[in-house]
Design an enzyme around this catalytic site. Structure first.
Site, PDB file in Angstrom:
ATOM      1  CE1 TYR A  93      -4.069   1.415  -0.540  1.00  0.00           C
ATOM      2  CE2 TYR A  93      -3.546   2.738   1.393  1.00  0.00           C
ATOM      3  CZ  TYR A  93      -4.333   2.493   0.263  1.00  0.00           C
ATOM      4  OH  TYR A  93      -5.359   3.329  -0.037  1.00  0.00           O
ATOM      5  NE  ARG A 146      -8.656  13.280  -3.079  1.00  0.00           N
ATOM      6  CZ  ARG A 146      -8.062  12.410  -2.260  1.00  0.00           C
ATOM      7  NH1 ARG A 146      -6.753  12.368  -2.162  1.00  0.00           N
ATOM      8  NH2 ARG A 146      -8.775  11.559  -1.552  1.00  0.00           N
ATOM      9  CE  LYS A 164      -8.457   2.340   2.204  1.00  0.00           C
ATOM     10  NZ  LYS A 164      -8.428   3.759   2.201  1.00  0.00           N
ATOM     11  CD  GLU A 235      -9.430   4.563  -0.887  1.00  0.00           C
ATOM     12  OE1 GLU A 235     -10.254   4.289   0.003  1.00  0.00           O
ATOM     13  OE2 GLU A 235      -8.308   5.040  -0.651  1.00  0.00           O
ATOM     14  CG  ASP A 236      -7.675   7.734  -3.271  1.00  0.00           C
ATOM     15  OD1 ASP A 236      -7.925   8.292  -2.188  1.00  0.00           O
ATOM     16  OD2 ASP A 236      -6.609   7.153  -3.499  1.00  0.00           O
ATOM     17  CG  ASP A 258     -10.770   4.722   4.661  1.00  0.00           C
ATOM     18  OD1 ASP A 258     -11.152   4.537   5.829  1.00  0.00           O
ATOM     19  OD2 ASP A 258      -9.574   4.846   4.348  1.00  0.00           O
ATOM     20  CG  ASP A 259     -10.488   8.967   0.429  1.00  0.00           C
ATOM     21  OD1 ASP A 259      -9.468   8.352   0.742  1.00  0.00           O
ATOM     22  OD2 ASP A 259     -11.067   8.820  -0.656  1.00  0.00           O
ATOM     23  CG  ASN A 398      -1.071  12.925   3.475  1.00  0.00           C
ATOM     24  OD1 ASN A 398      -0.207  12.839   4.318  1.00  0.00           O
ATOM     25  ND2 ASN A 398      -2.265  12.376   3.605  1.00  0.00           N
TER      26      ASN A 398
HETATM   27  P1  NAD Z   1      -9.536  21.134   0.140  1.00  0.00           P
HETATM   28  O1  NAD Z   1      -8.995  21.694  -1.112  1.00  0.00           O
HETATM   29  O2  NAD Z   1     -10.956  20.714   0.203  1.00  0.00           O
HETATM   30  O3  NAD Z   1      -9.324  22.214   1.321  1.00  0.00           O
HETATM   31  C1  NAD Z   1      -8.157  22.978   1.519  1.00  0.00           C
HETATM   32  C2  NAD Z   1      -8.472  24.104   2.494  1.00  0.00           C
HETATM   33  O4  NAD Z   1      -7.245  24.763   2.824  1.00  0.00           O
HETATM   34  C3  NAD Z   1      -9.421  25.160   1.953  1.00  0.00           C
HETATM   35  O5  NAD Z   1     -10.358  25.503   2.953  1.00  0.00           O
HETATM   36  C4  NAD Z   1      -8.506  26.361   1.687  1.00  0.00           C
HETATM   37  O6  NAD Z   1      -9.172  27.606   1.866  1.00  0.00           O
HETATM   38  C5  NAD Z   1      -7.453  26.166   2.759  1.00  0.00           C
HETATM   39  N1  NAD Z   1      -6.210  26.837   2.435  1.00  0.00           N
HETATM   40  C6  NAD Z   1      -5.519  26.851   1.274  1.00  0.00           C
HETATM   41  N2  NAD Z   1      -4.439  27.637   1.375  1.00  0.00           N
HETATM   42  C7  NAD Z   1      -4.443  28.128   2.625  1.00  0.00           C
HETATM   43  C8  NAD Z   1      -3.595  29.004   3.326  1.00  0.00           C
HETATM   44  N3  NAD Z   1      -2.521  29.529   2.748  1.00  0.00           N
HETATM   45  N4  NAD Z   1      -3.899  29.299   4.598  1.00  0.00           N
HETATM   46  C9  NAD Z   1      -4.988  28.791   5.185  1.00  0.00           C
HETATM   47  N5  NAD Z   1      -5.829  27.948   4.582  1.00  0.00           N
HETATM   48  C10 NAD Z   1      -5.566  27.603   3.312  1.00  0.00           C
HETATM   49  O7  NAD Z   1      -8.570  19.932   0.502  1.00  0.00           O
HETATM   50  P2  NAD Z   1      -8.882  18.694   1.495  1.00  0.00           P
HETATM   51  O8  NAD Z   1      -9.491  17.556   0.741  1.00  0.00           O
HETATM   52  O9  NAD Z   1      -9.576  19.215   2.692  1.00  0.00           O
HETATM   53  O10 NAD Z   1      -7.413  18.220   1.873  1.00  0.00           O
HETATM   54  C11 NAD Z   1      -6.548  19.066   2.600  1.00  0.00           C
HETATM   55  C12 NAD Z   1      -5.302  18.305   2.970  1.00  0.00           C
HETATM   56  O11 NAD Z   1      -5.634  17.299   3.916  1.00  0.00           O
HETATM   57  C13 NAD Z   1      -4.613  17.583   1.802  1.00  0.00           C
HETATM   58  O12 NAD Z   1      -3.229  17.849   1.831  1.00  0.00           O
HETATM   59  C14 NAD Z   1      -4.850  16.136   2.077  1.00  0.00           C
HETATM   60  O13 NAD Z   1      -3.752  15.357   1.657  1.00  0.00           O
HETATM   61  C15 NAD Z   1      -4.966  16.138   3.564  1.00  0.00           C
HETATM   62  N6  NAD Z   1      -5.704  14.969   4.009  1.00  0.00           N
HETATM   63  C16 NAD Z   1      -5.036  14.138   4.843  1.00  0.00           C
HETATM   64  C17 NAD Z   1      -5.638  12.988   5.283  1.00  0.00           C
HETATM   65  C18 NAD Z   1      -4.881  12.100   6.240  1.00  0.00           C
HETATM   66  O14 NAD Z   1      -5.304  11.027   6.527  1.00  0.00           O
HETATM   67  N7  NAD Z   1      -3.784  12.552   6.736  1.00  0.00           N
HETATM   68  C19 NAD Z   1      -6.916  12.668   4.872  1.00  0.00           C
HETATM   69  C20 NAD Z   1      -7.607  13.546   4.024  1.00  0.00           C
HETATM   70  C21 NAD Z   1      -6.965  14.696   3.592  1.00  0.00           C
END
Ligand code: NAD
Length: 538
Positions: A93, A146, A164, A235-236, A258-259, A398
């Site tokens: 994975y 994505r 997965k 997923e994704d 799951d996301d 990420n």
């Molecule tokens: P998204 O595009 O829906 O949301 C991004 C948010 O960040 C928006 O509200 C935007 O206004 C804000 N943003 C952008 N630039 C900014 C800045 N300079 N200052 C403040 N806020 C800012 O994206 P998402 O789907 O919510 O994903 C966000 C991140 O979370 C991604 O990097 C993703 O990889 C990560 N994520 C991690 C996990 C995990 O398990 N670790 C799971 C899901 C998503």
């Protein structure tokens, strides 16, 4: 009478034992001569596999070797994973599967899942019936929109459902014959793929709008008709599609994303665990999100429900959750907020300086879901340390380059007081003679256990309550010695044991809420264990 099925037996991943076929079986099935005479044990075969893997350098080549093993001898494949999950998870994975998806058109061999394209919308049931198993209980489906942090990978995203589902079995013992990986081919906007002669999907831009939604609806209908006991895990998909699809189907069929829900559950597990570590009720935590998009919304939504479960009203719960997006702090006076964001906008003065927002909101925890690498700068962490004895710093974005801070920065700038967990992995950090082990919010503690519980109980729906239960159960698995080492999540090496405990708790919830499709057994743990796959030759 000799049955001459030996040659095909060696090509059936479910039944193949390779050199472990006994002399009697070899005689009976016409296998003599097709194998060297020495009969080997599973252990000897594992020795050979591990030896061969040791000769391969690149993780992507190990991935190719392992997925090939999955299509030739399933028992050996799952033995490897279940015996050493910490070693094999990163190979089957993330992170290796990302590269594998990018290169799928070039490295793919063997049939491992189903491709269903938009052109086949009117005969999806027929395609589903081409799969050799008749009773499928679990499918992981993607449209490749994505994939991880890699963007649109079209049908090459099928590597994710395959990987997965391997973890559903490898980490929680969901029997593999009941699982089916599927990719929905709705085109791709990936120009490099559209121009690559080896790209295996349809060569057109992604369809969108009503045509896309009708296709998804036709798929859900067909898959539930062909497999009436199925659970669909999305997923994704791209964030907007993911939320829309989940909202549309979660109350109608057995399904989850799951996301969104798994991520929210593992994040919530982290905060429950931290509260335990600090000896502080969960209701005393206050969260400030950097980023107010899909991930923030999913996590915040589950946190609100957890606060309510622990005795707060919804209004009180919302007071514990603040958000800050690209335009600044979400306050009521802003008129640029989306509907879903408005509930998290509070009374108070606006600021577009995050370190200033920390001082105003006084959160116990900051959560980075902004995709902006380095956004938790020194001032932010120092301000968190000013107002908290143990500041909770969770940069979840990420991949690693997008992480709002590194583990080293969090520990150094907080002078070793931070409780840190991230979306991407970080190596242990030495600070003033002490070693800190960063936590990683890894959904693998949630989804395989969820799958096992749904499979065993024949659950009719997947609810947020089940995810809160899963989060609580994961947090309970963190041992005092884990805490001493700075860990707030269980360890991947213990995944099978953890998954059983979490699945038992989810199953209890399924029975309690009347969602089970089977009669409640006397001993739920024993019942769950009796449903698990064991990677041994029969
Ligand atoms: P998204 O595009 O829906 O949301 C991004 C948010 O960040 C928006 O509200 C935007 O206004 C804000 N943003 C952008 N630039 C900014 C800045 N300079 N200052 C403040 N806020 C800012 O994206 P998402 O789907 O919510 O994903 C966000 C991140 O979370 C991604 O990097 C993703 O990889 C990560 N994520 C991690 C996990 C995990 O398990 N670790 C799971 C899901 C998503």
């Amino acid at each position: 009478m000799k049955e001459k099925i030996g040659y095909s037996l060696l090509r059936d991943p479910r039944k193949n034992k390779g050199t472990a076929f006994t002399l009697e079986e070899r005689k009976k099935y016409g296998l003599e001569g097709l194998l060297p005479e020495q009969v080997e044990t599973l252990e000897t075969q594992m020795l050979r596999i591990n030896g061969q893997l040791g000769l391969i350098d690149l993780p992507i080549n190990k991935y190719i070797y392992l997925t090939n093993l999955l299509t030739t001898n399933q028992t050996l494949f799952f033995n490897l994973i279940m015996n050493d999950p910490a070693k094999f998870l990163p190979l089957v994975y993330t992170p290796t599967v990302g590269e594998a998806c990018e290169k799928m058109g070039h490295i793919s061999r063997g049939v491992k899942g189903l491709f269903i394209s938009i052109h086949q919308k009117d005969h999806i049931k027929e395609i589903l019936r081409n799969w050799p198993e008749e009773d499928i209980r679990f499918t992981v489906v993607t449209d490749g929109g994505r994939i991880l942090g890699l963007g649109d990978l079209g049908v090459c995203g099928l590597g994710i459902p395959i990987g997965k589902l391997a973890l559903y079995t490898g980490c929680a013992g969901v029997p593999p014959e009941y699982t089916l990986p599927i990719v929905l081919d709705t085109g791709t906007n990936n120009e490099a793929f559209l121009n690559d002669p080896l790209y295996p999907g349809i060569r057109q831009k992604r369809i969108t709008g009503p045509e896309y939604d009708d296709f998804i609806e036709a798929f859900v209908k067909a898959v539930n008709e062909v497999y009436p006991n199925i659970c669909i895990q999305w997923e994704d998909f791209k964030g907007v599609d993911a939320i829309r699809i989940l909202n549309k189907f979660q109350d109608k069929v057995c399904t989850y994303n799951d996301d969104i829900q798994g991520t929210a559950a593992i994040a919530t597990a982290g905060y429950i665990s931290v509260s335990r570590l600090m000896g502080k009720p969960f209701t005393e935590q206050k969260f400030l999100f950097l980023g107010a998009g899909a991930a923030a919304f999913g996590i915040a939504d589950l946190l609100v429900q957890k606060f309510q479960k622990d005795g707060l009203t919804r209004e009180e719960a919302l007071e514990h959750i603040w958000m800050f997006d690209v335009n600044g702090l979400l306050v009521k006076s802003r008129n640029d907020l989306a509907d879903y964001q408005k509930q998290f906008a509070h009374s108070g003065d606006f600021t577009n300086d995050f370190s200033e927002a920390v001082l105003r909101v006084k959160p116990t925890a900051i959560i980075g879901v902004s995709t902006v690498g380095g956004a938790f700068n020194q001032r932010v962490i120092e301000n968190m340390s000013l107002i908290n004895e143990r500041p909770i710093i969770f940069p979840y974005s990420n991949p690693t380059s997008h992480s709002e801070c590194t583990a080293e920065q969090a520990y150094t700038w907080s002078k070793g007081t931070a409780i840190f967990a991230s979306g991407s992995p970080f190596a242990p950090v030495e600070y003033e003679g002490k070693t800190f082990t960063p936590g990683q919010g890894n959904n693998v503690f949630i989804f395989p256990a969820m799958g096992l519980a749904i499979f065993a109980t024949g659950a009719k729906r997947v609810t947020d309550e089940m995810f809160i239960t899963a989060a609580e159960a994961v947090a309970e698995q963190v041992t005092p010695s884990d805490f001493e080492n700075g860990l707030i999540y269980p360890q991947v090496k213990d995944i099978l044991k953890v998954s059983i405990n979490v699945a038992v708790r989810i199953a209890e919830k399924i029975f309690e809420t009347g969602l089970a499709g089977v009669k409640k057994p006397y001993d739920i743990r024993e019942f769950i264990i009796s449903k698990m796959y064991i990677p041994a030759y029969k």
